[in-house]
Design an enzyme around this catalytic site. Structure first.
Site, PDB file in Angstrom:
ATOM      1  N   ASP A   1      99.995  95.443  44.028  1.00 53.15           N
ATOM      2  CA  ASP A   1     100.196  94.022  43.700  1.00 53.15           C
ATOM      3  C   ASP A   1      99.073  93.470  42.824  1.00 53.15           C
ATOM      4  OD1 ASP A   1     102.618  93.882  44.943  1.00 53.15           O
ATOM      5  OD2 ASP A   1     101.872  92.968  46.778  1.00 53.15           O
TER       6      ASP A   1
ATOM      7  N   ASP B   1      99.227  91.862  53.383  1.00 55.27           N
ATOM      8  CA  ASP B   1     100.536  92.220  52.828  1.00 55.27           C
ATOM      9  C   ASP B   1     100.420  92.839  51.446  1.00 55.27           C
ATOM     10  OD1 ASP B   1      99.869  89.274  52.470  1.00 55.27           O
ATOM     11  OD2 ASP B   1     101.413  89.495  50.931  1.00 55.27           O
TER      12      ASP B   1
ATOM     13  N   ASP C   1     111.830  81.354  43.162  1.00 56.40           N
ATOM     14  CA  ASP C   1     113.017  81.640  42.339  1.00 56.40           C
ATOM     15  C   ASP C   1     113.233  83.135  42.134  1.00 56.40           C
ATOM     16  OD1 ASP C   1     111.078  82.339  40.453  1.00 56.40           O
ATOM     17  OD2 ASP C   1     111.293  80.479  39.319  1.00 56.40           O
TER      18      ASP C   1
END
Length: 464
Positions: free
Chosen positions: A237, A227, A100
């Site tokens: 991240d 990644d 989402d």
């Protein structure tokens, strides 16, 4: 383009991060800033974008990934070069797949706090400017409220950015990306005989140094997928991260990582593995595999040198001598056997007095096997005497590198639960403490305490 959230509100901002781009953190609470950094308005000169990348996840090729919930607004010129601003949680992008595009409050607060905590610890990292929230709910394990983190870095290009084009045989795009990275961030290699080899070697060195810093402070990333690896050697991240408490080299901070691929001890070889994945992606530009191998061979010696330097500093040793490696190995064996608290051990070690073993009690209290600690402390004292160590000077030096305050999971959880009830004071207070991790801060001593029993049951996973 960002997708607006209803009724956005300010949660917190970092003064040190704001200063990097010439802003005052107090101004960031204004409605116009809240709107821009939630994604409800787009600044006049901003051209939002999301980036594609691919990667290996838990050692398995995952194919195309990309910025599924991250939108870069553009960059700002600073005295130290351009700084990109990126919204995390601002809505769907072309790479959201089934997601989402939103981030929830708990994970946003964790990323915001840890980004700034790592910066204060002197560890290479992306930064977090601010975090905003909204009453809009999204489905995770339960329904949760949404939030947006504004992240900053000179670039968010990742190892996976190169893997994407290499995996598709798109050498022209691969070269365009590599040339951009070299021109913008590694201009010293522009005239090299093989600039792509030099790029790989330097990224490998930076990655090795970054992971040495992680190991030295007990930080565990939790999801070291290719990644999630920065081409600048920055910690990137923040998902299911953790700081080591009761020491266990096999500790896994990510509940999703049932195989332990990204355990504390495995971070070192996995960092090397990830650099190999980058090398494989760059091979069409580098040329011969042997040339890439030569670039990758810098990893282990660079990691070893950096960790050795950090451990000497953590133990207050000014000189390097034969036998130091054995002293370090015996120390980690002692920590492992007793599951002593990693942060408190090094902080209290700074209080050790060369000629007063009786003053060791707060330090000895961290160990079940007191005799084993006494034996190691005897080795350590003997080593200190070899270089004529001074208690006062050593204490000052050690307290300057061994933090008293880290972002323990339970501290983050308390602040998150308060925030979920509309009280952001806990986030503000914790941020202020973590911005000065090496200071004594006697008024905040409770933030340096051993975790309570309930903290052992906290779990963080990739959905966090």
């Amino acid at each position: 383009m960002p997708t607006p959230l209803p009724s956005p509100h300010f949660i917190a901002a970092s003064s040190p991060a704001a200063a990097l781009i010439g802003l005052d953190a107090a101004d960031l609470a204004r409605p116009d800033f809240v709107d821009v950094f939630t994604g409800n308005k787009v600044a006049a000169r901003s051209q939002p974008l999301s980036a594609v990348y691919s990667g290996h996840q838990f050692g398995v090729w995952a194919g195309q990934l990309g910025d599924g919930r991250a939108i870069t607004l553009g960059d700002i010129a600073t005295p130290n070069g351009p700084m990109e601003l990126q919204l995390k949680g601002a809505g769907r992008t072309p790479y959201s797949r089934m997601g989402d595009g939103r981030a929830v409050l708990r994970s946003s607060i964790r990323e915001f706090l840890c980004s700034e905590a790592m910066a204060a610890l002197g560890i290479p990292t992306t930064r977090a400017l601010m975090v905003t929230g909204s009453p809009q709910q999204v489905a995770r394990e339960t329904m949760e409220s949404t939030a947006v983190v504004t992240r900053m870095a000179p670039t968010f290009v990742r190892f996976g950015s190169f893997e994407h084009w290499a995996s598709r045989g798109r050498e022209a795009e691969l070269k365009t990306l590599a040339d951009y990275v070299i021109r913008q961030f590694y201009p010293e290699f522009l005239g090299a005989a093989n600039p792509y080899k030099e790029l790989l070697a330097e990224v490998t060195r930076r990655t090795a140094r970054m992971i040495a810093h992680w190991q030295a402070v007990g930080f565990m990333h939790g999801v070291m997928n290719t990644d999630n690896m920065s081409i600048l050697g920055l910690t990137l991240d923040y998902g299911p991260f953790g700081f080591m408490e009761a020491f266990d080299a096999k500790h896994i901070c990510n509940h999703t990582d049932q195989g332990g691929r990204y355990s504390y001890a495995n971070q070192v070889p996995i960092g090397h593995w990830n650099c190999y994945a980058l090398g494989n992606a760059l091979l069409p530009l580098i040329g011969e595999p042997e040339v890439a191998e030569e670039a990758l061979d810098v990893y282990r010696p660079e990691f070893g040198r950096q960790l050795d330097t950090l451990l000497h500093a953590k133990l207050g040793l000014k000189e390097t001598r034969d036998g130091d490696a054995a002293l370090f190995d015996n120390m980690f064996t002692l920590l492992q056997d007793n599951h002593a608290d990693f942060t408190l051990f090094f902080r209290r070690l700074g209080e050790l007095k060369l000629e007063e073993p009786a003053a060791d009690e707060p330090l000895r209290d961290l160990f079940i096997d007191r005799a084993a600690f006494d034996a190691w402390a005897g080795e350590y004292r003997a080593r200190l005497r070899q270089e004529g160590s001074s208690d006062a000077a050593r204490r000052e030096a050690m307290h300057g590198v061994n933090p008293k305050y880290i972002l323990r999971n339970y501290l983050a959880q308390i602040a998150i639960e308060q925030a979920q009830n509309g009280d952001f004071g806990g986030v503000h207070k914790l941020l202020a403490v973590l911005e000065r991790p090496f200071d004594e801060q006697p008024e905040n001593a409770s933030y340096a305490a051993l975790p309570p029993d309930w903290a052992a049951h906290l779990e963080v996973s990739c959905s966090s």
